[in-house]
Every structure is written in structure tokens, then in C-alpha cells.
Motif scaffolding. Structure first.
Motif, short mmCIF file in Angstrom:
data_model
loop_
_atom_site.label_atom_id
_atom_site.label_comp_id
_atom_site.label_asym_id
_atom_site.label_seq_id
_atom_site.Cartn_x
_atom_site.Cartn_y
_atom_site.Cartn_z
N MET A 1 -10.01 -10.22 -15.12
CA MET A 1 -9.18 -10.22 -14.08
C MET A 1 -8.86 -8.97 -13.47
N THR A 2 -9.28 -8.66 -12.13
CA THR A 2 -9.21 -7.39 -11.68
C THR A 2 -7.80 -7.21 -11.10
N ASP A 3 -7.23 -5.90 -11.03
CA ASP A 3 -5.72 -5.54 -10.51
C ASP A 3 -6.03 -5.27 -9.12
N ASP A 4 -7.25 -5.24 -8.40
CA ASP A 4 -7.32 -4.87 -7.00
C ASP A 4 -6.73 -5.96 -6.29
N THR A 5 -5.81 -5.33 -5.10
CA THR A 5 -5.26 -6.18 -4.08
C THR A 5 -6.25 -6.71 -3.27
N PRO A 6 -6.17 -8.21 -2.79
CA PRO A 6 -7.17 -8.49 -1.85
C PRO A 6 -7.00 -7.76 -0.55
N ARG A 7 -8.19 -7.52 0.13
CA ARG A 7 -8.23 -6.78 1.25
C ARG A 7 -9.11 -7.12 2.32
N PRO A 8 -8.82 -7.18 3.42
CA PRO A 8 -9.75 -7.64 4.52
C PRO A 8 -10.91 -6.94 4.72
N ALA A 9 -11.91 -7.76 4.90
CA ALA A 9 -13.46 -7.26 5.15
C ALA A 9 -13.98 -7.95 6.30
N ASP A 11 -15.95 -10.07 9.04
CA ASP A 11 -16.31 -11.28 9.45
C ASP A 11 -15.18 -12.15 8.61
N THR A 12 -13.86 -11.99 8.70
CA THR A 12 -12.84 -12.65 8.08
C THR A 12 -13.04 -13.19 6.74
N GLN A 13 -12.73 -11.92 5.88
CA GLN A 13 -13.04 -12.56 4.48
C GLN A 13 -11.89 -11.58 3.75
N LEU A 14 -11.53 -12.31 2.54
CA LEU A 14 -10.60 -11.45 1.60
C LEU A 14 -11.20 -11.11 0.37
N VAL A 15 -11.24 -9.86 -0.14
CA VAL A 15 -12.13 -9.51 -1.14
C VAL A 15 -11.28 -8.97 -2.11
N ALA A 16 -11.26 -9.46 -3.36
CA ALA A 16 -11.07 -8.96 -4.59
C ALA A 16 -12.08 -8.73 -5.51
N VAL A 57 -13.78 -21.64 -10.22
CA VAL A 57 -14.11 -20.58 -11.30
C VAL A 57 -13.99 -19.16 -10.86
N GLU A 58 -15.00 -19.08 -9.98
CA GLU A 58 -15.19 -17.59 -9.84
C GLU A 58 -14.35 -16.89 -8.95
N LEU A 59 -13.79 -17.78 -8.15
CA LEU A 59 -12.40 -17.39 -7.16
C LEU A 59 -11.26 -17.10 -8.13
N LEU A 88 -2.71 -17.78 -0.39
CA LEU A 88 -4.20 -17.10 -0.20
C LEU A 88 -4.68 -17.68 1.21
N LEU A 89 -4.34 -19.37 1.26
CA LEU A 89 -4.74 -19.63 2.62
C LEU A 89 -4.09 -19.08 3.72
N GLN A 90 -2.74 -19.02 3.62
CA GLN A 90 -2.03 -18.30 4.67
C GLN A 90 -2.40 -17.18 4.99
N GLN A 91 -2.41 -16.10 3.97
CA GLN A 91 -3.35 -14.85 4.24
C GLN A 91 -4.42 -14.91 4.87
N PHE A 92 -5.11 -15.87 4.67
CA PHE A 92 -6.61 -15.92 5.05
C PHE A 92 -6.50 -16.45 6.76
N ARG A 93 -5.47 -17.51 6.92
CA ARG A 93 -5.34 -17.93 8.23
C ARG A 93 -4.71 -16.78 9.18
N ARG A 94 -4.08 -15.91 8.65
CA ARG A 94 -3.36 -14.84 9.56
C ARG A 94 -4.51 -13.88 9.81
N LEU A 95 -5.33 -13.62 8.83
CA LEU A 95 -6.27 -12.76 9.23
C LEU A 95 -7.33 -13.10 10.17
N THR A 96 -7.59 -14.47 10.22
CA THR A 96 -8.79 -15.03 11.11
C THR A 96 -8.04 -15.11 12.38
#
Length: 235
Positions: A1-9, A11-16, A57-59, A88-96
């Protein structure tokens, strides 16, 4: 499990870490929420159960727990989303929305009076009707806030009823405005009385529901996503 904070990338992605959460993943989580199981969600999307399970599982390896699973045999039993998945869904929707030129996530604010309490929840009389929301313990006069990105719109003949949905707040209304971005649209819906709801939906939903001026729709949102505060707290 990474400590990286999800960040925008791009084409509307959240990357961790090494995993990117995209629109396809968002559709899978929403389908799990709607269908009540991973197996049924995979079927509704035309995906294999094994592939959908592997993707969850990957997510979860990077984003944390997303799906609470109940035992039910080799096909997985029932499944519900965790608070982390909803966030996560709300964060993705705001980013979109931001990438589509609709950066601001609006709120509908309704003045109301708490009629009855049920634990942390209460029934609040508002101009739109009775809203079920999370309410403060000692206040009767409150303001109910509903974010535009937690509202779902249905056509009147397709809105889920009773135990078919966990979204206990439903109001019939009429579309008064549709403001379209590249992928997201802001829709204003007038309901009985003097109230209006602001909803943030995909342009695909606009086309599917044929949303335009005077279209009749059902506004739906969950009590857990609806908060009331004492009127004085917002002054």
C-alpha cells in the motif's frame, strides 16, 4: 500500500502509485452500488466477474478499501461501497467537471424545520418537501445542503422505488436549465413550491434522458450525502 496521495493526471484520471482510476473504474463502482453485488455489476456492464474482481483488488492495493464483501459462495455474494469508495467517486466527478469547463460544484441549500429524528438522521420540512438528512442533535431550524455531484436524475418511469434504491430522497420536478460542458452538464430542476435543485450529470445522461427545457425528471439523492446545520452556523 503506497502513501502517495491520489493526484490528477491527463484525461481525467486519479493516480496512486502505479494505478490510475479512470471513467471505466468509476462505472464499475457505481454499478456495484446500484446492483448490490460485484457479480451483478459485472453482468450489467458486460464484463467478466473475474476481470472485475481483479480490477477491484488492483485498485484497493493503492486507493485502500473500496468494496465491502459479504459471503455468498464462489460468485462473491453481496457487495457495498465503502466510504473511501464514495469519496473517490466524488473526487473523480469533481475532477471530470473541472476538465470539462464546469469547475464549480454547486450546492442546493434549503431552509427547513426538523420534524422527527431517527438517530443521526432527521426528517426536515423544506420548500421542496420533506428531506431525510443527517441533522444536528439540538437544532430545530436548519439549512439542508445537497451537493450537485451527489444528485442522480431519472426519467419518471425509470426511477427506482422502495427497496430498489438506498437513495431515500426523491422529488419530481421539471428541467429549467441545462448548461453543457464537454463531458459534464449542470442541470437546474424546479420542484413543487419555490425550490430548485442543481445537479451535475454527464452529457451522456443528458442525451439518454433527453434533458431539455420542461422535461419531467425525478431528483434522487441519499440521506447520508445530505447534511443539515443550524441556521446560525451559516450566517
Amino acid at each position: 500500500m503506497t502513501d502517495d496521495t491520489p493526484r490528477p493526471a491527463f484525461d481525467t484520471q486519479l493516480v496512486a502509485g502505479e494505478v490510475a482510476f479512470d471513467a471505466r473504474d468509476a462505472r464499475l463502482l457505481r454499478a456495484i452500488n446500484d446492483e448490490g453485488s460485484l457479480n451483478a455489476a459485472a453482468d450489467s456492464l458486460g464484463r467478466s466477474y473475474a476481470h472485475a474482481q481483479r480490477r477491484i483488488v488492483e485498485l484497493e492495493a493503492e486507493f485502500g478499501s473500496l468494496v465491502h464483501r459479504e459471503r455468498g459462495g464462489s460468485r462473491g455474494g453481496g457487495s457495498t461501497l465503502t466510504d473511501g469508495a464514495r469519496g473517490l467517486l466524488q473526487q473523480f466527478r469533481r475532477l471530470t467537471a473541472e476538465s470539462s469547463g464546469l469547475a464549480e460544484v454547486d450546492e442546493t441549500v434549503l431552509d427547513g424545520t426538523v420534524l422527527e429524528r431517527d438517530g443521526e438522521f432527521g426528517f426536515v420540512e423544506t420548500d421542496a418537501g420533506v428531506v431525510r438528512a443527517l441533522v444536528p442533535p439540538d437544532s430545530e431550524r436548519v439549512e439542508v445542503t445537497v451537493r450537485s455531484d451527489v444528485i442522480t436524475l431519472y426519467s419518471p418511469n425509470s426511477a427506482p422505488q422502495g427497496n430498489e434504491t438506498s437513495a431515500r430522497n426523491q422529488f419530481e420536478g421539471t428541467v429549467r436549465q441545462v448548461e453543457r460542458g464537454e463531458r459534464i452538464a449542470r442541470v437546474t430542476v424546479a420542484v413543487d413550491g419555490s425550490a430548485s435543485f442543481l445537479a451535475l450529470v454527464t452529457t451522456t445522461s443528458v442525451e439518454r434522458l433527453e434533458l431539455e427545457l420542461d422535461t419531467e425528471v425525478v431528483v434522487s439523492f441519499k440521506a447520508t450525502a445530505t447534511r443539515a446545520v443550524p441556521c446560525s452556523a451559516r450566517e
